[in-house]
Design an enzyme around this catalytic site. Structure first.
Site, PDB file in Angstrom:
ATOM      1  N   ARG A 141      71.972  37.956  58.899  1.00 31.48           N
ATOM      2  CA  ARG A 141      71.419  37.038  57.999  1.00 31.48           C
ATOM      3  C   ARG A 141      69.975  36.341  58.732  1.00 31.48           C
ATOM      4  O   ARG A 141      70.010  36.487  60.120  1.00 31.48           O
ATOM      5  CB  ARG A 141      72.270  35.857  57.766  1.00 31.48           C
ATOM      6  CG  ARG A 141      72.997  35.328  58.764  1.00 31.48           C
ATOM      7  CD  ARG A 141      73.488  34.043  58.714  1.00 31.48           C
ATOM      8  NE  ARG A 141      71.874  32.881  58.424  1.00 31.48           N
ATOM      9  CZ  ARG A 141      71.256  32.559  59.719  1.00 31.48           C
ATOM     10  NH1 ARG A 141      71.690  33.011  60.948  1.00 31.48           N
ATOM     11  NH2 ARG A 141      70.144  31.986  59.559  1.00 31.48           N
ATOM     12  N   GLY A 142      69.258  35.643  58.205  1.00 28.77           N
ATOM     13  CA  GLY A 142      67.997  35.170  58.538  1.00 28.77           C
ATOM     14  C   GLY A 142      66.850  36.143  58.391  1.00 28.77           C
ATOM     15  O   GLY A 142      67.013  37.323  58.274  1.00 28.77           O
TER      16      GLY A 142
ATOM     17  N   ARG B 202      69.328  41.004  48.928  1.00 31.59           N
ATOM     18  CA  ARG B 202      69.172  39.836  48.962  1.00 31.59           C
ATOM     19  C   ARG B 202      67.685  39.552  48.567  1.00 31.59           C
ATOM     20  O   ARG B 202      66.574  40.119  49.210  1.00 31.59           O
ATOM     21  CB  ARG B 202      69.412  38.961  50.313  1.00 31.59           C
ATOM     22  CG  ARG B 202      70.744  39.187  50.959  1.00 31.59           C
ATOM     23  CD  ARG B 202      71.087  38.125  51.825  1.00 31.59           C
ATOM     24  NE  ARG B 202      71.200  37.016  51.351  1.00 31.59           N
ATOM     25  CZ  ARG B 202      71.156  35.700  52.406  1.00 31.59           C
ATOM     26  NH1 ARG B 202      71.191  35.992  53.726  1.00 31.59           N
ATOM     27  NH2 ARG B 202      71.036  34.467  51.886  1.00 31.59           N
TER      28      ARG B 202
ATOM     29  N   GLN C  90      75.286  27.636  58.545  1.00 26.51           N
ATOM     30  CA  GLN C  90      74.678  28.038  59.554  1.00 26.51           C
ATOM     31  C   GLN C  90      74.297  27.327  60.878  1.00 26.51           C
ATOM     32  O   GLN C  90      74.162  27.685  62.068  1.00 26.51           O
ATOM     33  CB  GLN C  90      73.328  28.863  59.269  1.00 26.51           C
ATOM     34  CG  GLN C  90      73.559  29.962  57.985  1.00 26.51           C
ATOM     35  CD  GLN C  90      73.760  29.431  56.396  1.00 26.51           C
ATOM     36  OE1 GLN C  90      74.273  28.441  56.227  1.00 26.51           O
ATOM     37  NE2 GLN C  90      73.422  30.455  55.761  1.00 26.51           N
TER      38      GLN C  90
ATOM     39  N   ASP D 250      62.144  31.526  54.344  1.00 26.42           N
ATOM     40  CA  ASP D 250      62.424  32.923  53.745  1.00 26.42           C
ATOM     41  C   ASP D 250      61.208  33.539  52.903  1.00 26.42           C
ATOM     42  O   ASP D 250      61.099  34.822  52.935  1.00 26.42           O
ATOM     43  CB  ASP D 250      63.732  32.733  52.796  1.00 26.42           C
ATOM     44  CG  ASP D 250      64.775  32.472  53.864  1.00 26.42           C
ATOM     45  OD1 ASP D 250      65.008  31.135  54.059  1.00 26.42           O
ATOM     46  OD2 ASP D 250      65.368  33.561  54.203  1.00 26.42           O
TER      47      ASP D 250
ATOM     48  N   ASN E  59      63.125  27.856  51.739  1.00 30.36           N
ATOM     49  CA  ASN E  59      64.072  28.004  52.826  1.00 30.36           C
ATOM     50  C   ASN E  59      65.585  27.652  52.380  1.00 30.36           C
ATOM     51  O   ASN E  59      65.582  27.309  51.179  1.00 30.36           O
ATOM     52  CB  ASN E  59      63.678  27.110  54.068  1.00 30.36           C
ATOM     53  CG  ASN E  59      64.227  27.490  55.201  1.00 30.36           C
ATOM     54  OD1 ASN E  59      64.610  28.489  55.530  1.00 30.36           O
ATOM     55  ND2 ASN E  59      64.840  26.258  55.702  1.00 30.36           N
ATOM     56  N   LYS E  60      66.509  27.538  53.148  1.00 28.15           N
ATOM     57  CA  LYS E  60      67.937  27.379  53.218  1.00 28.15           C
ATOM     58  C   LYS E  60      68.193  26.106  52.016  1.00 28.15           C
ATOM     59  O   LYS E  60      67.245  25.152  52.300  1.00 28.15           O
ATOM     60  CB  LYS E  60      68.659  27.214  54.487  1.00 28.15           C
ATOM     61  CG  LYS E  60      70.187  26.956  54.292  1.00 28.15           C
ATOM     62  CD  LYS E  60      70.804  28.027  53.148  1.00 28.15           C
ATOM     63  CE  LYS E  60      70.784  29.273  53.597  1.00 28.15           C
ATOM     64  NZ  LYS E  60      71.233  30.221  52.446  1.00 28.15           N
TER      65      LYS E  60
HETATM   66  O1  MRU Z   1      71.193  32.465  53.770  1.00 30.45           O
HETATM   67  P1  MRU Z   1      70.420  32.658  55.341  1.00 30.45           P
HETATM   68  O2  MRU Z   1      71.352  32.364  56.373  1.00 30.45           O
HETATM   69  O3  MRU Z   1      69.888  34.044  55.566  1.00 30.45           O
HETATM   70  O4  MRU Z   1      69.340  31.791  55.254  1.00 30.45           O
HETATM   71  C1  MRU Z   1      68.461  31.544  56.349  1.00 30.45           C
HETATM   72  C2  MRU Z   1      67.555  30.711  56.420  1.00 30.45           C
HETATM   73  O5  MRU Z   1      67.062  30.206  55.324  1.00 30.45           O
HETATM   74  C3  MRU Z   1      66.438  30.740  57.497  1.00 30.45           C
HETATM   75  O6  MRU Z   1      66.024  29.371  57.947  1.00 30.45           O
HETATM   76  C4  MRU Z   1      65.417  31.596  57.400  1.00 30.45           C
HETATM   77  O7  MRU Z   1      65.611  32.751  57.027  1.00 30.45           O
HETATM   78  C5  MRU Z   1      64.418  31.681  58.461  1.00 30.45           C
HETATM   79  S1  MRU Z   1      65.141  32.429  59.823  1.00 30.45           S
HETATM   80  C6  MRU Z   1      64.064  32.650  61.183  1.00 30.45           C
END
Ligand code: MRU
Length: 341
Positions: free
Chosen positions: A47-48, A88, A195, A236, A246-247
């Site tokens: 993830r990320g 995703r 996370q 993202d 972002n998250k």
């Molecule tokens: O759902 P996730 O854990 O993949 O979401 C990740 C995030 O929102 C991160 O902040 C983003 O991907 C940047 S990671 C360098």
């Protein structure tokens, strides 16, 4: 530096840290088929945004290996690549890395499948190495905006585990820490997948960085008390006007930061900027299953009569963002489009 995701030539597979078991275990899993790669991305073993970009690039290599005997080799690899891309929708790095691989496929379509596979693997490894270098640059630019002894609030995990290594927002923390070991981090828990609690605190404490875990509702309280100096988060997908996805929960942190006059920065590579969209309104937000919200430690935390909605991301409007830290320097959100001119 450990690569948290890498192509293993001898085994023809993608090897990645299993992020589902952090912080209890630090183990790696080998992904050997394109359908297992789809599942690894979907279930968040990986993830990320930058890490799933590399996973997508590896997925195309796996697709090519699986399809090499097929008469319609090129078409088949493209079909599987589309399928992996659908795992995703919000993080643009996935689509970006898959597109890079498909360009190689197209350009070399007159070559044999074995030759094309070689080129795809070579490119995937190049993207892995570039990711670490890019993050170090982001970190070093970002360190310049961290005041001495600052407390940095972050949300989710934009660290080494969300990339191939070093991290974006946590890359900024790492670079700042090299110059000033007195900096501190407040890490938001990041419901529902935790996370921040599971991964960010694991990464930072392993590096000896003073880290405090807070729940998602606590940020404004600590800001009011003067205990947060700057917010740095990842992204993202960034629109050309600087709006940044972002998250989920990031938007709330940005509003609180604005109210308390605290600078709010996004740290992300150019590959997270989507030049095809003008504003954040065009960003597709992933809706995830309701069990992520209702089940904690394998037990329901609420009645099953309740409605649940679980968007994985939100969009922070450009006007709340002080700057976007990239490998090319720090930009005002209104200037980010210049990277594509
Ligand atoms: O759902 P996730 O854990 O993949 O979401 C990740 C995030 O929102 C991160 O902040 C983003 O991907 C940047 S990671 C360098």
């Amino acid at each position: 530096m450990e690569k948290t995701i890498e192509w293993i030539k001898e085994e023809n597979c993608s090897r990645m840290v299993d992020q589902l078991v952090i912080p209890y275990e630090h183990k790696k899993v080998d992904i050997k088929t394109s359908s297992d790669m789809y599942d690894a991305i979907k279930t968040m073993i990986v993830r990320g945004a930058p890490a799933i970009g590399i996973a997508g690039a590896h997925g195309v290599c796996l697709a090519a290996i699986e399809s090499k005997e097929k008469a319609n080799f090129i078409e088949e690899v493209k079909r599987i690549a589309d399928y992996i891309n659908s795992s995703r929708p919000t993080a643009v790095n996935l689509a970006w890395a898959i597109k890079e691989q498909l360009e190689i496929l197209e350009k070399n379509s007159s070559k044999t499948p074995d030759e094309i596979i070689e080129l795809l693997i070579e490119n995937a490894i190049k993207l892995e190495n570039e990711d670490i270098e890019i993050n170090k640059k982001i970190g070093d630019f970002g360190a310049t905006i961290i005041p001495k002894g600052a407390t940095i609030q972050t949300h989710c995990n934009a660290g080494a585990l969300a990339t191939v290594g070093y991290g974006t927002a946590l890359g900024v923390v790492r670079s700042a820490f090299k110059n000033d070991p007195t900096i501190k981090v407040f890490a938001d828990e990041t419901r529902p997948r935790g996370q921040g609690a599971r991964i960010t605190t694991y990464e930072l404490t392993r590096d000896g960085i003073d880290t405090t875990l807070i729940t998602d509702g606590m940020g404004a309280y600590f800001m009011k008390k003067g205990m947060i100096d700057v917010v740095v988060v990842g992204a993202d997908r960034i629109a050309l006007n600087g709006d940044s996805a972002n998250k989920i929960g990031t938007y709330m942190v940005a509003i609180a930061a604005k109210y308390h006059n605290i600078p709010f920065y996004i740290a992300a590579p150019k590959s997270t900027i989507d030049p095809s969209i003008k504003s954040g309104d065009e960003i597709v937000i992933e809706l995830r299953n309701k069990e992520e919200v209702t089940i904690v430690n394998d037990k329901p935390i609420c009645t099953d009569k309740v409605n649940v909605i679980n968007p994985g991301f939100d969009v922070t409007p450009a006007e709340l963002i002080t700057g976007i830290i990239t490998e090319y320097g720090i930009f005002k959100p209104s200037e980010i489009h210049k990277l594509f001119e």
